[in-house]
Design an enzyme around this catalytic site. Structure first.
Site, PDB file in Angstrom:
ATOM      1  N   TRP A 245       0.648  -1.324  -0.133  1.00 52.85           N
ATOM      2  CA  TRP A 245      -0.050   0.020  -0.214  1.00 52.85           C
ATOM      3  C   TRP A 245       0.953   1.140  -0.100  1.00 52.85           C
ATOM      4  O   TRP A 245       1.782   1.435   0.706  1.00 52.85           O
ATOM      5  CB  TRP A 245      -0.613  -0.087   1.307  1.00 52.85           C
ATOM      6  CG  TRP A 245      -1.734   1.252   1.423  1.00 52.85           C
ATOM      7  CD1 TRP A 245      -2.595   1.787   0.521  1.00 52.85           C
ATOM      8  CD2 TRP A 245      -1.282   2.554   2.029  1.00 52.85           C
ATOM      9  NE1 TRP A 245      -3.214   2.935   0.857  1.00 52.85           N
ATOM     10  CE2 TRP A 245      -2.142   3.465   1.861  1.00 52.85           C
ATOM     11  CE3 TRP A 245      -0.395   2.554   3.225  1.00 52.85           C
ATOM     12  CZ2 TRP A 245      -2.178   4.657   2.365  1.00 52.85           C
ATOM     13  CZ3 TRP A 245      -0.274   3.877   3.936  1.00 52.85           C
ATOM     14  CH2 TRP A 245      -1.247   5.088   3.493  1.00 52.85           C
TER      15      TRP A 245
ATOM     16  N   GLU B  57      -2.969  -3.060  -2.324  1.00 50.43           N
ATOM     17  CA  GLU B  57      -4.058  -2.400  -1.638  1.00 50.43           C
ATOM     18  C   GLU B  57      -4.458  -1.180  -2.334  1.00 50.43           C
ATOM     19  O   GLU B  57      -3.878  -0.235  -2.473  1.00 50.43           O
ATOM     20  CB  GLU B  57      -3.825  -2.268  -0.108  1.00 50.43           C
ATOM     21  CG  GLU B  57      -5.056  -1.742   0.603  1.00 50.43           C
ATOM     22  CD  GLU B  57      -4.629  -1.630   1.952  1.00 50.43           C
ATOM     23  OE1 GLU B  57      -3.498  -2.047   2.242  1.00 50.43           O
ATOM     24  OE2 GLU B  57      -5.537  -1.184   2.853  1.00 50.43           O
TER      25      GLU B  57
ATOM     26  N   LYS C 145      -7.068   2.550  -2.500  1.00 53.22           N
ATOM     27  CA  LYS C 145      -7.887   3.417  -1.612  1.00 53.22           C
ATOM     28  C   LYS C 145      -8.479   4.577  -2.172  1.00 53.22           C
ATOM     29  O   LYS C 145      -7.816   4.955  -3.281  1.00 53.22           O
ATOM     30  CB  LYS C 145      -6.651   4.068  -0.513  1.00 53.22           C
ATOM     31  CG  LYS C 145      -7.272   4.550   0.774  1.00 53.22           C
ATOM     32  CD  LYS C 145      -6.087   4.985   1.676  1.00 53.22           C
ATOM     33  CE  LYS C 145      -6.864   5.843   2.764  1.00 53.22           C
ATOM     34  NZ  LYS C 145      -5.904   5.806   3.987  1.00 53.22           N
TER      35      LYS C 145
ATOM     36  N   ASP D 157      -7.233  -4.263  10.207  1.00 52.62           N
ATOM     37  CA  ASP D 157      -6.188  -3.022  10.025  1.00 52.62           C
ATOM     38  C   ASP D 157      -6.983  -1.801  10.755  1.00 52.62           C
ATOM     39  O   ASP D 157      -8.243  -1.329  10.138  1.00 52.62           O
ATOM     40  CB  ASP D 157      -6.332  -2.832   8.604  1.00 52.62           C
ATOM     41  CG  ASP D 157      -5.434  -1.550   7.970  1.00 52.62           C
ATOM     42  OD1 ASP D 157      -4.751  -1.018   9.127  1.00 52.62           O
ATOM     43  OD2 ASP D 157      -5.395  -1.047   7.152  1.00 52.62           O
TER      44      ASP D 157
ATOM     45  N   ASP E  44     -12.240   8.842   8.342  1.00 53.84           N
ATOM     46  CA  ASP E  44     -11.295   7.962   8.930  1.00 53.84           C
ATOM     47  C   ASP E  44     -11.493   6.610   8.237  1.00 53.84           C
ATOM     48  O   ASP E  44     -12.836   5.945   8.273  1.00 53.84           O
ATOM     49  CB  ASP E  44     -11.273   7.784  10.263  1.00 53.84           C
ATOM     50  CG  ASP E  44     -10.111   6.939  10.761  1.00 53.84           C
ATOM     51  OD1 ASP E  44      -9.026   6.996  10.100  1.00 53.84           O
ATOM     52  OD2 ASP E  44     -10.520   6.177  11.634  1.00 53.84           O
TER      53      ASP E  44
ATOM     54  N   HIS F  33      -8.954  -6.426   4.476  1.00 51.71           N
ATOM     55  CA  HIS F  33      -8.571  -5.525   5.534  1.00 51.71           C
ATOM     56  C   HIS F  33      -9.774  -5.366   6.446  1.00 51.71           C
ATOM     57  O   HIS F  33     -10.502  -4.467   5.898  1.00 51.71           O
ATOM     58  CB  HIS F  33      -7.762  -4.514   5.247  1.00 51.71           C
ATOM     59  CG  HIS F  33      -6.423  -4.417   5.316  1.00 51.71           C
ATOM     60  ND1 HIS F  33      -5.223  -3.638   5.093  1.00 51.71           N
ATOM     61  CD2 HIS F  33      -5.413  -5.577   5.180  1.00 51.71           C
ATOM     62  CE1 HIS F  33      -4.220  -3.956   5.022  1.00 51.71           C
ATOM     63  NE2 HIS F  33      -4.267  -5.247   5.165  1.00 51.71           N
TER      64      HIS F  33
ATOM     65  N   ASP G 269      -9.853  -3.031   1.533  1.00 51.11           N
ATOM     66  CA  ASP G 269      -9.886  -2.507   2.971  1.00 51.11           C
ATOM     67  C   ASP G 269     -11.364  -1.872   3.269  1.00 51.11           C
ATOM     68  O   ASP G 269     -11.861  -1.083   2.398  1.00 51.11           O
ATOM     69  CB  ASP G 269      -8.797  -1.486   3.179  1.00 51.11           C
ATOM     70  CG  ASP G 269      -8.740  -0.950   4.411  1.00 51.11           C
ATOM     71  OD1 ASP G 269      -9.616  -0.374   5.172  1.00 51.11           O
ATOM     72  OD2 ASP G 269      -7.570  -0.863   5.221  1.00 51.11           O
TER      73      ASP G 269
ATOM     74  N   ASP H 290      -9.937   3.798   9.505  1.00 52.05           N
ATOM     75  CA  ASP H 290      -9.307   2.935  10.550  1.00 52.05           C
ATOM     76  C   ASP H 290      -9.590   2.868  11.913  1.00 52.05           C
ATOM     77  O   ASP H 290      -9.041   2.533  12.888  1.00 52.05           O
ATOM     78  CB  ASP H 290      -7.916   3.206  10.325  1.00 52.05           C
ATOM     79  CG  ASP H 290      -7.311   2.689   9.156  1.00 52.05           C
ATOM     80  OD1 ASP H 290      -6.973   1.823   8.435  1.00 52.05           O
ATOM     81  OD2 ASP H 290      -6.881   4.106   8.626  1.00 52.05           O
TER      82      ASP H 290
ATOM     83  N   HIS I 109     -11.960   1.861   2.589  1.00 51.68           N
ATOM     84  CA  HIS I 109     -11.214   2.563   1.594  1.00 51.68           C
ATOM     85  C   HIS I 109     -12.203   2.863   0.360  1.00 51.68           C
ATOM     86  O   HIS I 109     -11.705   3.095  -0.721  1.00 51.68           O
ATOM     87  CB  HIS I 109     -10.075   1.680   1.196  1.00 51.68           C
ATOM     88  CG  HIS I 109      -8.853   1.720   1.845  1.00 51.68           C
ATOM     89  ND1 HIS I 109      -7.620   1.439   1.708  1.00 51.68           N
ATOM     90  CD2 HIS I 109      -8.630   2.253   3.163  1.00 51.68           C
ATOM     91  CE1 HIS I 109      -6.785   1.752   2.626  1.00 51.68           C
ATOM     92  NE2 HIS I 109      -7.468   1.914   3.640  1.00 51.68           N
TER      93      HIS I 109
HETATM   94  C1  RNT Z   1      -3.840   2.761   4.914  1.00 53.87           C
HETATM   95  C2  RNT Z   1      -3.891   1.370   4.550  1.00 53.87           C
HETATM   96  C3  RNT Z   1      -2.943   0.289   4.905  1.00 53.87           C
HETATM   97  C4  RNT Z   1      -2.435   0.829   6.614  1.00 53.87           C
HETATM   98  C5  RNT Z   1      -1.436  -0.317   7.539  1.00 53.87           C
HETATM   99  C6  RNT Z   1      -0.922   0.320   8.445  1.00 53.87           C
HETATM  100  O1  RNT Z   1      -4.905   3.444   4.505  1.00 53.87           O
HETATM  101  O2  RNT Z   1      -5.300   0.786   4.963  1.00 53.87           O
HETATM  102  O3  RNT Z   1      -3.254  -1.051   5.096  1.00 53.87           O
HETATM  103  O4  RNT Z   1      -3.555   1.035   7.459  1.00 53.87           O
HETATM  104  O5  RNT Z   1      -0.509  -0.712   6.435  1.00 53.87           O
HETATM  105 ZN    ZN Z   2      -5.507  -1.484   4.807  1.00 48.07          ZN
END
Ligand code: RNT
Ligand code: ZN
Length: 424
Positions: free
Chosen positions: A190, A231, A233, A331, A299, A291, A264, A301, A267
């Site tokens: 990523w 990955e 986003k 994640d 956000d 993820h 993810d 995460d 994302h």
């Molecule tokens: C970031 C990605 C990635 C990170 C990690 C720390 O937007 O989701 O996966 O969160 O690698």
């Molecule tokens: Zn991620």
């Protein structure tokens, strides 16, 4: 908050739940066993707020941010491993541990990220073997002086090549993990590259990223030791207008080059869900890395919870019988709460989703669907939501030898007193 006064009453509740599920053709004993066997890769970076061991004060740049200052974050490898071991004693089922490149342990020597070798992860590999916890890996393309203005997509060949070497080094280390543990380590690429405001050239950075990935992935490594994933986003902080590695970019890349696509949960657009993407992605790629995360407004995460979408993603994996092609990873990072509790809540929520998916009488739903009786399908889906799932989940925890209900909160409070709050 004790769900049961005695183990006998838990067993009694489980016995009744077992009967309810048996009535729709589901064997709960089998589901518990299967659910405990699904490996889940726990994100090491929740333990230290994505800081790493390079002497940083916290995460910088990269479009991601850990907020909060709850005391007790892990400050080095020994603390991070000890915290993880403790958290693992509260979490049922098979676990893996997911590292980033900047968790290298180089003693007092500064070694640049493009020069790191498997030997700098010796402590991790020894621990992994001893504890039987397989490792996964990620190159770290953020929190670095050369990551301010693009990494693999940078127009500056010096910067781009630095990160290219970093990407190659990361795959070699992941492959060493794989050899050490006798099964592939997932290496997830990523990068944060993007633009805060409207770019004039959207094409150039994507072209350079494609070529850089080609070079990184061209290094031949034994597939028995490493699984490659990329990955995507939608946006990050400071890359609101444009992210080079978008969904279309990586979906195309993964399909063309036959690497796994990492989806993810945080994302995408707020109403866009990954549960609907899995069946499509699996048709054209070797598989997916999920993820498990939680998007909340800007956000991506927040700590995973047992949400409708987490549950739907789990159901999709098992309805398609696709576990052999999908890797499950967590994640999230929240520095405002006890980090061991964050791991415990997030990972237990995923294990719950896995168990629930394994308890679904999918056959009945599909039969109703095939017969054109969609009202029956919907009625059954609604009914299943209030099945006595809690008793089966509690029994799973009992079987796994981990605390039932919120009984894990007391040992966490104790660990704070004896260990975490003594750090500063
Ligand atoms: C970031 C990605 C990635 C990170 C990690 C720390 O937007 O989701 O996966 O969160 O690698
Ligand atoms: Zn991620």
């Amino acid at each position: 908050m004790k769900p049961y006064q005695t183990t006998e009453s838990l067993e009694q509740a489980y016995g009744l739940a077992k009967e309810v599920y048996a009535n729709v053709g589901i064997n709960t004993d089998k589901a518990i066993k299967a659910a405990l066997n699904v490996p889940v890769s726990v994100n090491c970076w929740q333990g230290d707020d994505v800081t790493g061991f390079e002497g940083a004060q916290g995460i910088t740049g990269g479009g991601i941010l850990a907020t909060g200052n709850y005391p007790g974050r892990a400050r080095n490898g020994d603390e991070l491993r000890a915290d993880a071991e403790f958290a693992f004693s509260l979490i049922p089922g098979k676990k893996r541990f997911n590292l980033h490149m900047f968790y290298a342990e180089t003693g007092n020597k500064k070694i640049e990220r493009d020069e790191l070798e498997p030997e700098h992860f010796q402590k991790w590999m020894t621990w992994s073997k001893k504890k039987k916890i397989p490792l996964d890996f990620n190159p770290s393309f953020f929190s670095h002086s050369l990551a301010g203005n693009g990494t693999l997509s940078s127009a500056d060949p010096k910067i781009r090549k630095f990160w290219l070497r970093h990407g190659i080094a990361s795959r070699r280390i992941a492959s060493a993990f794989g050899a050490n543990q006798g099964s592939p380590a997932v290496n997830d690429i990523w990068i944060p590259d993007g633009s805060k405001d409207l770019p004039a050239d959207r094409h150039g950075p994507r072209l350079r990223l494609r070529d850089a990935l080609d070079e990184i992935l061209a290094v031949p490594l034994d597939p028995k030791t490493i699984t490659d994933a990329v990955e995507c986003k939608l946006f990050g902080i400071g890359s609101e207008a444009y992210v080079v590695g978008s969904h279309e970019f990586y979906l195309g890349y993964a399909a063309k080059n036959q690497v796994k696509l990492c989806l993810d949960m945080g994302h995408f657009h707020p109403t866009e869900v990954i549960s609907d993407k899995i069946s499509a992605v699996l048709l054209f790629t070797p598989g997916a890395l999920i993820h498990f995360s939680r998007g909340l407004r800007w956000d991506s995460d927040h700590v995973s919870i047992y949400s409708d979408e987490l549950r739907e993603v789990c159901r999709e994996i098992f309805r398609q019988n696709a576990l052999d092609r999908i890797d499950l990873a967590l994640d999230f990072f929240d520095a405002s709460i006890n980090r061991i509790a964050a791991w415990t809540i997030g990972t237990r929520s995923l294990r719950k989703g896995i168990l629930e998916a394994l308890l679904e009488p999918t056959k009945l739903l599909v039969e109703a669907e095939k017969a054109g009786r969609n009202h029956e399908r919907l009625a059954l889906m609604e009914e299943l939501k209030t099945f006595p799932f809690a008793a089966v989940w509690d029994k799973l925890c009992l079987e796994a030898g981990v605390p039932v209900g919120t009984d894990w909160l007391a040992p966490v409070a104790e660990y704070e007193k004896t260990t975490l709050f003594k750090r500063n």
